[in-house]
Scaffold this motif. Sequence first.
Motif, mmCIF file in Angstrom:
data_model
loop_
_atom_site.group_PDB
_atom_site.id
_atom_site.type_symbol
_atom_site.label_atom_id
_atom_site.label_comp_id
_atom_site.label_asym_id
_atom_site.label_seq_id
_atom_site.Cartn_x
_atom_site.Cartn_y
_atom_site.Cartn_z
ATOM 1 N N LEU A 1 16.541 5.131 -75.711
ATOM 2 C CA LEU A 1 16.125 4.934 -77.103
ATOM 3 C C LEU A 1 14.626 4.684 -77.186
ATOM 4 O O LEU A 1 13.922 5.278 -78.012
ATOM 5 C CB LEU A 1 16.887 3.753 -77.711
ATOM 6 N N LEU A 2 14.119 3.813 -76.330
ATOM 7 C CA LEU A 2 12.693 3.495 -76.331
ATOM 8 C C LEU A 2 11.853 4.714 -75.958
ATOM 9 O O LEU A 2 10.746 4.899 -76.472
ATOM 10 C CB LEU A 2 12.426 2.339 -75.364
ATOM 11 N N THR A 3 12.375 5.552 -75.071
ATOM 12 C CA THR A 3 11.677 6.779 -74.701
ATOM 13 C C THR A 3 11.509 7.688 -75.910
ATOM 14 O O THR A 3 10.439 8.261 -76.133
ATOM 15 C CB THR A 3 12.448 7.514 -73.582
ATOM 16 N N VAL A 4 12.555 7.808 -76.714
ATOM 17 C CA VAL A 4 12.470 8.605 -77.935
ATOM 18 C C VAL A 4 11.489 7.960 -78.909
ATOM 19 O O VAL A 4 10.609 8.632 -79.480
ATOM 20 C CB VAL A 4 13.857 8.751 -78.585
ATOM 21 N N MET A 5 11.608 6.654 -79.107
ATOM 22 C CA MET A 5 10.735 5.933 -80.043
ATOM 23 C C MET A 5 9.267 6.054 -79.672
ATOM 24 O O MET A 5 8.393 6.046 -80.549
ATOM 25 C CB MET A 5 11.126 4.454 -80.083
ATOM 26 N N SER A 6 8.976 6.182 -78.381
ATOM 27 C CA SER A 6 7.584 6.168 -77.923
ATOM 28 C C SER A 6 6.794 7.410 -78.329
ATOM 29 O O SER A 6 5.557 7.376 -78.326
ATOM 30 C CB SER A 6 7.537 6.001 -76.401
ATOM 31 N N THR A 7 7.494 8.494 -78.686
ATOM 32 C CA THR A 7 6.771 9.728 -79.038
ATOM 33 C C THR A 7 7.252 10.393 -80.328
ATOM 34 O O THR A 7 6.541 11.255 -80.862
ATOM 35 C CB THR A 7 6.876 10.770 -77.901
ATOM 36 N N LEU A 8 8.414 10.036 -80.833
ATOM 37 C CA LEU A 8 8.952 10.722 -82.008
ATOM 38 C C LEU A 8 8.120 10.429 -83.253
ATOM 39 O O LEU A 8 7.792 9.274 -83.544
ATOM 40 C CB LEU A 8 10.402 10.276 -82.257
ATOM 41 N N GLN A 9 7.818 11.484 -84.016
ATOM 42 C CA GLN A 9 7.176 11.312 -85.328
ATOM 43 C C GLN A 9 8.293 11.071 -86.351
ATOM 44 O O GLN A 9 8.686 11.967 -87.093
ATOM 45 C CB GLN A 9 6.355 12.549 -85.677
ATOM 46 N N ASP A 10 8.759 9.853 -86.370
ATOM 47 C CA ASP A 10 9.919 9.469 -87.174
ATOM 48 C C ASP A 10 9.546 9.465 -88.655
ATOM 49 O O ASP A 10 8.715 8.670 -89.104
ATOM 50 C CB ASP A 10 10.379 8.074 -86.736
ATOM 51 N N THR A 11 10.151 10.359 -89.431
ATOM 52 C CA THR A 11 9.784 10.464 -90.846
ATOM 53 C C THR A 11 10.197 9.219 -91.634
ATOM 54 O O THR A 11 9.573 8.897 -92.648
ATOM 55 C CB THR A 11 10.413 11.715 -91.487
ATOM 56 N N GLU A 12 11.243 8.516 -91.202
ATOM 57 C CA GLU A 12 11.623 7.271 -91.867
ATOM 58 C C GLU A 12 10.519 6.229 -91.712
ATOM 59 O O GLU A 12 10.153 5.537 -92.661
ATOM 60 C CB GLU A 12 12.932 6.739 -91.280
ATOM 61 N N LEU A 13 9.958 6.140 -90.516
ATOM 62 C CA LEU A 13 8.853 5.203 -90.297
ATOM 63 C C LEU A 13 7.596 5.644 -91.041
ATOM 64 O O LEU A 13 6.859 4.818 -91.582
ATOM 65 C CB LEU A 13 8.560 5.088 -88.801
ATOM 66 N N LEU A 14 7.341 6.951 -91.055
ATOM 67 C CA LEU A 14 6.180 7.445 -91.800
ATOM 68 C C LEU A 14 6.307 7.106 -93.286
ATOM 69 O O LEU A 14 5.316 6.784 -93.949
ATOM 70 C CB LEU A 14 6.030 8.952 -91.611
ATOM 71 N N TYR A 15 7.519 7.168 -93.804
ATOM 72 C CA TYR A 15 7.739 6.872 -95.228
ATOM 73 C C TYR A 15 7.522 5.382 -95.517
ATOM 74 O O TYR A 15 6.887 5.026 -96.517
ATOM 75 C CB TYR A 15 9.160 7.274 -95.619
ATOM 76 N N THR A 16 8.052 4.524 -94.657
ATOM 77 C CA THR A 16 7.988 3.076 -94.935
ATOM 78 C C THR A 16 6.722 2.416 -94.410
ATOM 79 O O THR A 16 6.261 1.427 -94.986
ATOM 80 C CB THR A 16 9.199 2.351 -94.323
ATOM 81 N N ALA A 17 6.151 2.945 -93.320
ATOM 82 C CA ALA A 17 5.042 2.252 -92.671
ATOM 83 C C ALA A 17 3.769 3.076 -92.569
ATOM 84 O O ALA A 17 2.707 2.525 -92.223
ATOM 85 C CB ALA A 17 5.470 1.814 -91.266
ATOM 86 N N GLY A 18 3.849 4.379 -92.840
ATOM 87 C CA GLY A 18 2.672 5.228 -92.746
ATOM 88 C C GLY A 18 2.295 5.533 -91.305
ATOM 89 O O GLY A 18 2.931 5.045 -90.363
ATOM 90 N N PRO A 19 1.261 6.342 -91.100
ATOM 91 C CA PRO A 19 0.868 6.743 -89.741
ATOM 92 C C PRO A 19 0.498 5.563 -88.843
ATOM 93 O O PRO A 19 0.817 5.559 -87.659
ATOM 94 C CB PRO A 19 -0.340 7.659 -89.979
ATOM 95 N N LEU A 20 -0.186 4.554 -89.394
ATOM 96 C CA LEU A 20 -0.562 3.401 -88.579
ATOM 97 C C LEU A 20 0.673 2.638 -88.113
ATOM 98 O O LEU A 20 0.747 2.187 -86.960
ATOM 99 C CB LEU A 20 -1.495 2.474 -89.366
#
Length: 279
Positions: A192-211
């Motif tokens: 899971l952490l391996t995926v999180m380390s590189t995925l451009q997660d659109t849910e995170l982009l929506y809630t937290a932005g690129p930073l």
Amino acid sequence: MSSREDETLAHAAVQALTGQLALAPKPGLPDPRDLGARATRTDHCSLRWSAKALAPGLAAMAAAARRTGEPTPALRAELGAIGRSTEHSVGLAGGGHRGALWTLGLLVAASALDPAARSKDVCTAAKRIAAHTDKRAPRRASRGSSVSAKYGAAGARGEARAGFPHVRRALDALAGARRKGATEPEARLDALLTVMSTLQDTELLYTAGPLGLRHVQAGAREVLEAGGTTTEAGREALLALDADLHARAWSPRGSAGLLAGALFVDALPTAVSSRAQAA
């Protein structure tokens, strides 16, 4: 009508999803610890319950792929129609799992389309299905597609059309962690952490932005660089990341869905063996 083979694939996919839900601690994601928290109790219980509502739709997707026999535009359109119907059923059962349904649906269909495919070959077969456009899909843009367009992220559709590279990465991480003696939960958390380390997660982009996305990616890399969940330093880093994401209400849901996809693909040899014994 779905066959025993189709139902076996659907059951394996649901098992992969509930296996992902059972992991803890998952940074920013629902896990069994939420059962003791009044505020999130319903969320986690409903996610486990509604996961089971995916089974009929996933079996129907497998049946459609087996009947069609080729990754055609017609199959892509039929899978889309089944997926939208399944989303409605899951919503009635408590909701959630939209991203996981997209990933698991394509992988289940790919497995039915090419029963001999194993591991990363399943991702390649799914890529051939996802290459087609679903011409029956609603014209309105989804939140994920809007975020993808805004930030240039691949999104769920791009991930599938690329052959699920993060499912492949998760499979590699699972195999590597197991070789080093990790327990199964530890191996899955490292994946899971391996995926999180590189995925451009659109849910995170929506809630937290690129930073915010980069913050989460860096936190996941920190855990892995500390030795992963099998080491004391890695576990401490994982708990710190988990507390941080829960405090910020940031949820890497895209990573969770892709891990479920990897767990499904990883379990395919076992599922096929069980199917053969049942026959």
